[in-house]
Every structure is written in structure tokens, then in C-alpha cells.
Enzyme design. Structure first.
Site, PDB file in Angstrom:
ATOM      1  N   ASP A  36      97.396  61.295  46.036  1.00  0.00           N
ATOM      2  CA  ASP A  36      97.729  61.138  44.602  1.00  0.00           C
ATOM      3  C   ASP A  36      97.581  62.484  43.895  1.00  0.00           C
ATOM      4  O   ASP A  36      97.053  63.439  44.464  1.00  0.00           O
ATOM      5  CB  ASP A  36      96.755  60.138  43.960  1.00  0.00           C
ATOM      6  CG  ASP A  36      95.313  60.526  44.216  1.00  0.00           C
ATOM      7  OD1 ASP A  36      94.738  60.054  45.220  1.00  0.00           O
ATOM      8  OD2 ASP A  36      94.756  61.344  43.452  1.00  0.00           O
TER       9      ASP A  36
ATOM     10  N   ASP B 213      95.684  62.843  41.230  1.00  0.00           N
ATOM     11  CA  ASP B 213      94.528  62.603  40.367  1.00  0.00           C
ATOM     12  C   ASP B 213      95.040  62.133  38.994  1.00  0.00           C
ATOM     13  O   ASP B 213      95.773  61.157  38.943  1.00  0.00           O
ATOM     14  CB  ASP B 213      93.628  63.849  40.297  1.00  0.00           C
ATOM     15  CG  ASP B 213      92.230  63.498  39.827  1.00  0.00           C
ATOM     16  OD1 ASP B 213      91.750  62.405  40.168  1.00  0.00           O
ATOM     17  OD2 ASP B 213      91.622  64.292  39.110  1.00  0.00           O
TER      18      ASP B 213
HETATM   19  N1  LIG Z   1      91.971  61.536  42.839  1.00  0.00           N
HETATM   20  C1  LIG Z   1      90.916  61.326  43.615  1.00  0.00           C
HETATM   21  N2  LIG Z   1      89.673  61.638  43.181  1.00  0.00           N
HETATM   22  C2  LIG Z   1      88.600  61.447  43.982  1.00  0.00           C
HETATM   23  N3  LIG Z   1      88.671  60.943  45.214  1.00  0.00           N
HETATM   24  C3  LIG Z   1      89.885  60.611  45.679  1.00  0.00           C
HETATM   25  N4  LIG Z   1      90.261  60.101  46.863  1.00  0.00           N
HETATM   26  C4  LIG Z   1      91.596  59.956  46.841  1.00  0.00           C
HETATM   27  N5  LIG Z   1      92.104  60.376  45.651  1.00  0.00           N
HETATM   28  C5  LIG Z   1      91.051  60.792  44.912  1.00  0.00           C
END
Ligand SMILES: Nc1ncnc2[nH]cnc12
Ligand SMILES: CSC[C@H]1O[C@H](OP(=O)(O)O)[C@H](O)[C@@H]1O
Length: 291
Positions: A209, A211
Site C-alpha cells: 500500500d 500508507d
Molecule cells: N502502511 C503500513 N504501515 C505499517 N505497517 C504496514 N504493513 C503493511 N502496510 C503498512
């Protein structure tokens, strides 16, 4: 000189390793408490491998409640000499879209609610964390990715946050300003403890992703993480399969010094050492404490 045995710590979405033969889930007790789960012992093309699901099968344990010390100590007791962490991460860079594999080489540890050392009052040690990832194991993963036809980015800084909530947008932007590449919740203190236990450690970070900083993407959700992990499961499996034979090829201690990290690290005088603390460290530091 330690015989090479690969240990895989599987993160979110990685609760088993398929294709292993002679498999057995076995409980390994540790003086530091309960590891996340039993350890899966098996062989891949005749090469021994030990697997631990970081959050336990079924993903029972959140990042802050993981017993990182018991996990690393149990792997050491199981004979593991090199650890590959497979972890889901968010991306902090446009050019690292979901689906990218990153062979991390640095960490910024922003965690604050975890026990971070095997050492304590009664036995004090300070190991170097300047290079937290074993460069030799990083080379092996890079080559294995090439052999398996998987594109993997070599190098990157992983920001380790406490969680379990995901970041605020201000935090995410701050970490981007710091030049971090990816973000997750688990690789510290894991990497610190592996170093103290004189084990090689490297991370394959799978970007799931953006974030919450990216103007064109919604903020991360567990649903999105799981979806991207499932889409990439075959590539992760192929990468692990390609790593195994290369780890077996090492002869002698790690040339990067991982297997001798404690050599000049213990500072407590012999006559001031607490025997209770010393006895718990039989696996982690027995090599030096029995002298
Ligand atoms: N955006 C994110 N922040 C923290 N841990 C994660 N694991 C997968 N995506 C994450
Ligand atoms: C399920 S999203 C957040 C969760 O995923 C990552 O875990 P791991 O490093 O074990 O793959 C992240 O660090 C969080 O724990």
C-alpha cells in the site's frame, strides 16, 4: 564455525511454507517465554529449513505483544544461523508501488513499548547496529530473486513504528522527509535481537500500500494489505525456494561478522555477572559465556 541453517520468519499473510518435505511442527521452549507458535521444521530440495509465523498461525498476536526475544532465542536453539524476514510494508515513495519487493538494508526504530535486548542488569553488552542487515544474505536474496525472475529493489530504509494503528498523515509525511522508503511494525527489535544472537538477518519487504500520504490513493486498510499479499503469494514462495540452496553454500562464519557480533560486546566483568541472567543466555551467547 556454524553449519548454515535458514530460518524464515513469515509476516502478515505468510503462516506456512508449502513444498517442504519431512515436515514437523515442534514446540521449542525458551527461557524468555513463549515464541509466537511452534516452529515448522522441514526440508526444501534436501536443504534444512525452519519456519516461524511471526504473528502465530491465524495471526493472533499484534506487533507490540510479540515476544521477539523468545522468537529469536527459539530459532537459535533450533540451529538457525541465518534469518530471512518476510514482511508486509507500506510504501513511502512513489516509485515503490504495491507489489514491489524491497531488500531492505537500513532501519529507523521508532518503537517504544518492546523489550529490545537479551542483555540486562547483571550482564551488559553493546553490539554494533551500524549495518543492521547482513550484506551477504542481502546478496543471496538479490541473486535468488534474479534466478526466480522476480524484480526486487536492493536497498531501502524501513521505518519501524509501534502500531497497531496505522500512521497519521503528518507522521507519514515526516517519515518521507526523513528519506525512509517503507514502513512496517515488526522488524525492530527483531533485527537487533538477531544481531545479539549472532545470527545473519535480512528482510524481504513486500509493498502492499501507499500508507496514507499519497494524494491519489486511499489510506491503507487491512483489506488492501491482504488483497495485495494474496496477489503476490506465488512470487514470495518462488523467492523463498530460490534462497534456500544458496544459503546452504556458505562455509565458515559469515564474512560480514554476524556470527561473531558479540566477540567484543560484553562489558560486565566476569566476577560481577548475574548467574541467573547468564544461564538464560546459554543459546544466545553460550559461545562466549562458557569460556
Ligand atoms: N502502511 C503500513 N504501515 C505499517 N505497517 C504496514 N504493513 C503493511 N502496510 C503498512
Ligand atoms: C496486516 S497490516 C499491518 C501488519 O503487517 C505487517 O506485519 P509483518 O511485518 O509481520 O508482515 C506490519 O508490520 C503490521 O504488523
Amino acid at each position: 564455525m556454524s553449519k548454515p541453517v535458514l530460518g524464515i520468519i513469515g509476516g502478515s499473510g505468510v503462516y506456512d511454507i508449502d513444498g517442504l518435505t519431512n515436515t514437523q511442527w515442534r514446540r521449542v521452549d525458551s527461557p524468555f517465554g513463549q515464541p509466537s507458535d511452534d516452529l515448522l521444521f522441514g526440508e526444501l530440495n534436501g536443504q534444512q529449513l525452519v519456519f516461524l509465523p511471526r504473528h502465530g498461525r491465524g495471526h493472533r498476536i499484534p506487533p507490540s505483544e510479540l515476544n521477539y526475544r523468545a522468537n529469536i532465542d527459539a530459532l537459535k536453539r533450533a540451529g538457525v544461523t541465518e534469518i530471512v524476514s518476510v514482511s508486509a510494508v507500506g510504501s513511502l515513495k512513489e516509485e515503490l508501488p504495491p507489489g514491489t519487493f524491497v531488500i531492505v538494508d537500513q532501519f529507523i526504530d521508532r518503537t517504544f513499548a518492546r523489550t529490545k535486548s537479551f542483555f540486562e542488569t547483571g550482564l551488559v553488552a553493546h553490539v554494533s547496529m551500524a549495518h543492521p542487515v547482513c550484506g551477504r544474505l542481502g546478496d543471496i536474496i538479490e541473486q535468488a530473486a534474479k534466478d526466480a525472475g522476480i524484480v526486487a529493489v536492493r536497498g531501502g530504509t524501513y521505518l519501524v513504528m509501534e502500531g497497531p494503528q496505522f500512521s497519521t498523515q503528518a507522521e507519514s509525511n515526516l517519515y518521507r522527509q526523513w528519506g525512509c522508503d517503507v514502513i512496517g511494525m515488526t522488524n525492530m527489535p527483531e533485527a537487533k535481537l538477531a544481531r545479539e544472537a549472532e545470527m545473519c538477518y535480512a528482510t524481504v519487504a513486500m509493498v502492499t500500500d501507499y500508507d496514507c500520504w499519497h494524494p491519489d490513493h486511499d489510506a491503507v486498510t487491512v483489506e488492501q494489505v491482504v488483497k495485495v499479499l494474496l496477489e503476490n503469494a506465488d512470487r514470495a514462495r518462488a523467492l523463498v525456494k530460490a534462497i534456500v540452496p544458496q544459503v546452504g553454500g556458505r562455509s565458515g562464519n559469515c564474512a560480514k561478522g554476524c556470527h561473531t557480533a558479540l566477540e567484543h560486546a560484553i562489558i560486565t566483568h566476569g566476577d560481577k555477572r548475574d548467574p541467573n541472567v547468564v544461564s538464560k543466555l546459554d543459546a544466545v551467547a553460550g559461545r562466549l559465556l562458557k569460556r
